[in-house]
Every structure is written in structure tokens, then in C-alpha cells.
Scaffold this active site. Structure first.
Site, PDB file in Angstrom:
ATOM      1  N   ARG A 135       0.661  -1.126   0.027  1.00 53.62           N
ATOM      2  CA  ARG A 135      -0.102   0.109   0.000  1.00 53.62           C
ATOM      3  C   ARG A 135       1.004   1.141  -0.002  1.00 53.62           C
ATOM      4  O   ARG A 135       1.886   1.209   0.619  1.00 53.62           O
ATOM      5  CB  ARG A 135      -0.771   0.067   1.175  1.00 53.62           C
ATOM      6  CG  ARG A 135      -1.950  -1.039   1.223  1.00 53.62           C
ATOM      7  CD  ARG A 135      -3.060  -0.784   0.054  1.00 53.62           C
ATOM      8  NE  ARG A 135      -4.173  -1.596  -0.047  1.00 53.62           N
ATOM      9  CZ  ARG A 135      -4.294  -2.825  -0.300  1.00 53.62           C
ATOM     10  NH1 ARG A 135      -3.260  -3.222  -0.908  1.00 53.62           N
ATOM     11  NH2 ARG A 135      -5.420  -3.525  -0.117  1.00 53.62           N
TER      12      ARG A 135
ATOM     13  N   HIS B 166      -1.328  -0.400  -9.841  1.00 55.08           N
ATOM     14  CA  HIS B 166      -2.159  -1.336  -9.012  1.00 55.08           C
ATOM     15  C   HIS B 166      -2.297  -2.539  -9.552  1.00 55.08           C
ATOM     16  O   HIS B 166      -3.724  -2.743  -9.535  1.00 55.08           O
ATOM     17  CB  HIS B 166      -3.241  -0.166  -8.167  1.00 55.08           C
ATOM     18  CG  HIS B 166      -3.492  -1.010  -6.796  1.00 55.08           C
ATOM     19  ND1 HIS B 166      -3.717  -0.210  -5.829  1.00 55.08           N
ATOM     20  CD2 HIS B 166      -3.183  -2.187  -6.486  1.00 55.08           C
ATOM     21  CE1 HIS B 166      -3.857  -0.893  -4.700  1.00 55.08           C
ATOM     22  NE2 HIS B 166      -3.695  -2.230  -5.182  1.00 55.08           N
TER      23      HIS B 166
ATOM     24  N   GLU C  94      -4.141   7.691  -5.534  1.00 51.93           N
ATOM     25  CA  GLU C  94      -4.322   6.637  -7.016  1.00 51.93           C
ATOM     26  C   GLU C  94      -5.889   7.150  -7.702  1.00 51.93           C
ATOM     27  O   GLU C  94      -6.629   7.432  -7.117  1.00 51.93           O
ATOM     28  CB  GLU C  94      -4.700   5.314  -6.649  1.00 51.93           C
ATOM     29  CG  GLU C  94      -3.219   4.724  -5.985  1.00 51.93           C
ATOM     30  CD  GLU C  94      -3.114   3.138  -5.833  1.00 51.93           C
ATOM     31  OE1 GLU C  94      -4.266   2.573  -5.911  1.00 51.93           O
ATOM     32  OE2 GLU C  94      -2.380   2.697  -5.052  1.00 51.93           O
TER      33      GLU C  94
END
Length: 361
Positions: free
Chosen positions: A276, A324, A305
Site C-alpha cells: 500500500r 496497482h 491513486e
């Protein structure tokens, strides 16, 4: 655990884990029960909310898609709620007065107010390990790509620089030589966090010749040493040639890897984060990359993000950036539903709590 004569099941899928796959999984889970199903699909029209900028009345809920209202409007009389990313807030739980169990189709059920659900006696089930293989694969891929300068070398060929350098009257080799990298065998590979993914990363790293060392303060030393050498975080950070994070985004881990930690790393070290973004101080990392305090980094996750267009990271040539995607396997939908099925079967078919996430007795 008293079950009504007829169960009402609300299944909430999305673009990643389909309602259809969740419905199919529940047919096995609820075999022998009389039940009716209500289905709803969340439209993922924006990235998962992670920075809590959207006030949904419950700041314990994170990484969700959709709105609590979508669930509240459909939860009357529901006994079993199955979801992937829907926000299961305190308000949703209060509205679900008949809720017995919640199935969350992901490893970390951060989109559920776990404490409040537990207080209400609601059993929660998750899908641990669904990302173990793809995340561990990309971690090792990042390590090799960084060490061997794969992306820089690819660009060198595509832009015609290789052709031009070799075909000069006097060939130029300087940039070609810059793609040289270390031999992997024997290099120290530091794994921070020895959960399911960390263990698999350690196994794969050891399998290709890395010298694996591990930091995990929650496991006994003898358990850690089944996978690699057990070190303190400072020892691992200062001695590793590669450092990879596999820890959850809990408050105590926020900014765990900060300027002090980057200062401790070898100038030849490579840093990898597929966990993360909030675990690292992104500004400190950018500074470490800019000033060559470390050799390079590979990031699949970020503080914000999607990564903003003015991010300093985009200007650096010693970092690999991906959107991601670490857990994005081809069969993420069916695979996730299958794991949730496996974890909910004991509860409904055996009256067992051995796979329950929050209540064990």
C-alpha cells in the site's frame, strides 16, 4: 447461530468480481437451505476510495466502491450479504437488522466496519490468499527488471540508440555498459512482513538464488527462519540489496519506511512496494531516488491513486511504475468467488467457525 427457515441473500458484485460468479459460489455454500437472492452490481465509475475524502459517515471503512445507500436500499430482511468492494458501514449494518453473516471477496476486509459488525454478532468471512501468486510473481519480476535494467534497455533499443551507437564510425559503448546489473545469486533479499504473500515471495526468491532475510515482529523467530534469516527492521533495511514490503495498511504501518529508513539503505539497494502506498513516505522515497541514495525502486501502489500527472515520480528514470495491477490475474472474478466459497462452506454446511474472520466461539 440460529438460522431462519428461509434465508434472504443480497449479492453485490462489481466490475472486478461479478455478481454471477458470486451467485454461483453461493449455490454450493447454501446447498440444502431454502433461500431467495437479491442481486446488485456496483458500477465502478471511479477508483476505490482510499483517502477518505468522501464522507460516508464511517471513517473506519476504506478502499470501497459504490455508496452505502445502494446497500441500505436493498438490505431489508437480508440474512446473508455477499460483496467485494461495497462499503459496509455502521449505517449499513444498523439497517441490516436481520444480518447473520457477511462474505467479503478479498483478503483484507477493509471495506467493512469489522468492529461494529462483531459487536452486533455478525459473522464475517473473507477470501484470503486470492492474490498470493500474482503479487509474489510481480514482486520477483520487479526485482529482476530493476537489477537488469530491463525497461531502460528496452527503451534504448526502441528509440534506435543501440543501432546508432554501434553503427558509428567509432562505436559508443557507454550507455550499453550502463545496463549491466548484479548477479542475483547470493544477493540479500529483504522481505518485510511474512504473511501469505510474504511467505510465497520468500520461497520464490530463495528458489532463484537470493539470500532471504525477513522482518516480522508478530511471528516467533523459529517460524520466520523456516523462510529466511530473522532480522530487526533496521538490520534488514541496512543490509539488504532488495527490499520488498508485504504488510497491511494499518495505522501503525503508516510512513513506516521514512527518510531515516532510506538513509540506512545501501546506495546499490532496490526498493519494491506492492503493498500500500501509505506505508512509505513518498516524498522521502522521491528524494532518495533523485539523490541516488538508493539505486532504484518499483512501485505498484501510491499515496494517491491514480498517480497524478504532476507527480515527481514520473520524471525519474530509476523507478518502475505500474497502476496497482499486482493482484490482477485473469481469473480474479471466479478465483475470488471460489476462495470465498471455500471459507463460507464450513459455517453453513458444518456449523463450524474455523474459517470465520472475526468470531471464533
Amino acid at each position: 447461530m440460529n438460522m431462519p427457515n428461509k434465508l434472504k441473500v443480497l449479492i453485490v458484485g462489481d466490475d472486478w468480481v461479478s455478481t454471477e460468479h458470486l451467485e454461483s459460489a453461493m449455490k454450493d455454500v447454501l446447498k440444502g437451505y431454502e433461500y431467495e437472492t437479491v442481486a446488485h452490481t456496483i458500477v465502478m465509475d471511479k477508483p476505490m476510495s482510499r483517502d477518505k475524502k468522501d464522507d460516508i459517515g464511517d471513517d473506519t471503512v476504506n478502499e470501497y466502491c459504490g455508496t452505502p445507500e445502494e446497500i441500505i436500499d436493498r438490505i431489508d430482511g437480508v440474512n446473508v450479504l455477499i460483496t467485494h468492494t461495497a462499503p459496509i458501514t455502521k449505517q449499513v449494518i444498523d439497517a441490516g437488522k436481520d444480518l447473520i453473516a457477511i462474505g467479503c471477496c478479498r483478503s483484507d476486509a477493509v471495506n467493512i466496519n469489522m468492529d461494529y459488525a462483531t459487536k452486533k454478532g455478525i459473522y464475517i468471512f473473507n477470501a484470503p490468499g486470492r492474490s498470493v501468486e500474482p503479487v509474489s510473481d510481480i514482486t520477483i519480476t520487479f526485482a529482476l527488471a530493476l537489477a537488469r535494467n530491463i525497461l531502460k534497455a528496452d527503451s534504448y533499443v526502441r528509440q534506435g540508440r543501440w543501432y546508432k551507437d554501434i553503427n558509428r564510425e567509432e562505436p559508443v559503448w557507454e550507455e550499453f555498459y550502463s545496463f549491466r546489473g548484479p548477479v542475483i545469486k547470493g544477493k540479500k533479499f529483504g522481505v518485510v512482513g511474512l504473511g501469505k504473500i510474504g511467505k510465497k515471495v520468500a520461497e520464490k526468491a530463495k528458489g532463484i538464488g537470493f539470500d532471504v532475510q525477513i522482518y516480522d515482529p508478530f511471528l516467533a523467530k523459529e517460524k520466520v527462519e523456516e523462510y529466511g534469516r530473522c532480522l530487526s527492521l533496521e538490520e534488514l533495511i541496512s543490509s539488504s540489496d532488495f527490499i520488498t514490503l508485504h504488510i497491511p495498511p494499518v495505522e501503525s504501518n503508516k510512513n513506516l519506511i521514512d527518510d531515516k529508513m532510506f538513509e540506512m539503505m545501501k546506495p546499490s539497494a532496490y526498493f519494491i512496494n506492492v503493498a500500500r502506498g501509505e506505508i512509505i513516505d513518498e516524498i522521502a522515497l522521491i528524494n532518495a531516488l533523485k539523490t541516488k541514495k538508493i539505486a532504484g525502486a518499483a512501485l505498484d501502489v501510491f499515496w494517491k491513486e491514480p498517480l497524478e500527472l504532476d507527480s515527481e515520480l514520473l520524471k525519474l528514470d530509476n523507478v518502475i511504475l505500474t497502476p496497482h495491477i499486482a493482484g490482477q490475474r485473469y481469473d480474479v472474478s471466479k478465483g475470488s468467488a471460489d476462495i470465498l466459497r471455500e471459507y463460507m462452506l464450513p459455517f453453513f454446511q458444518e456449523k463450524s467457525l474455523r474459517t470465520c474472520l472475526n468470531i471464533k466461539k
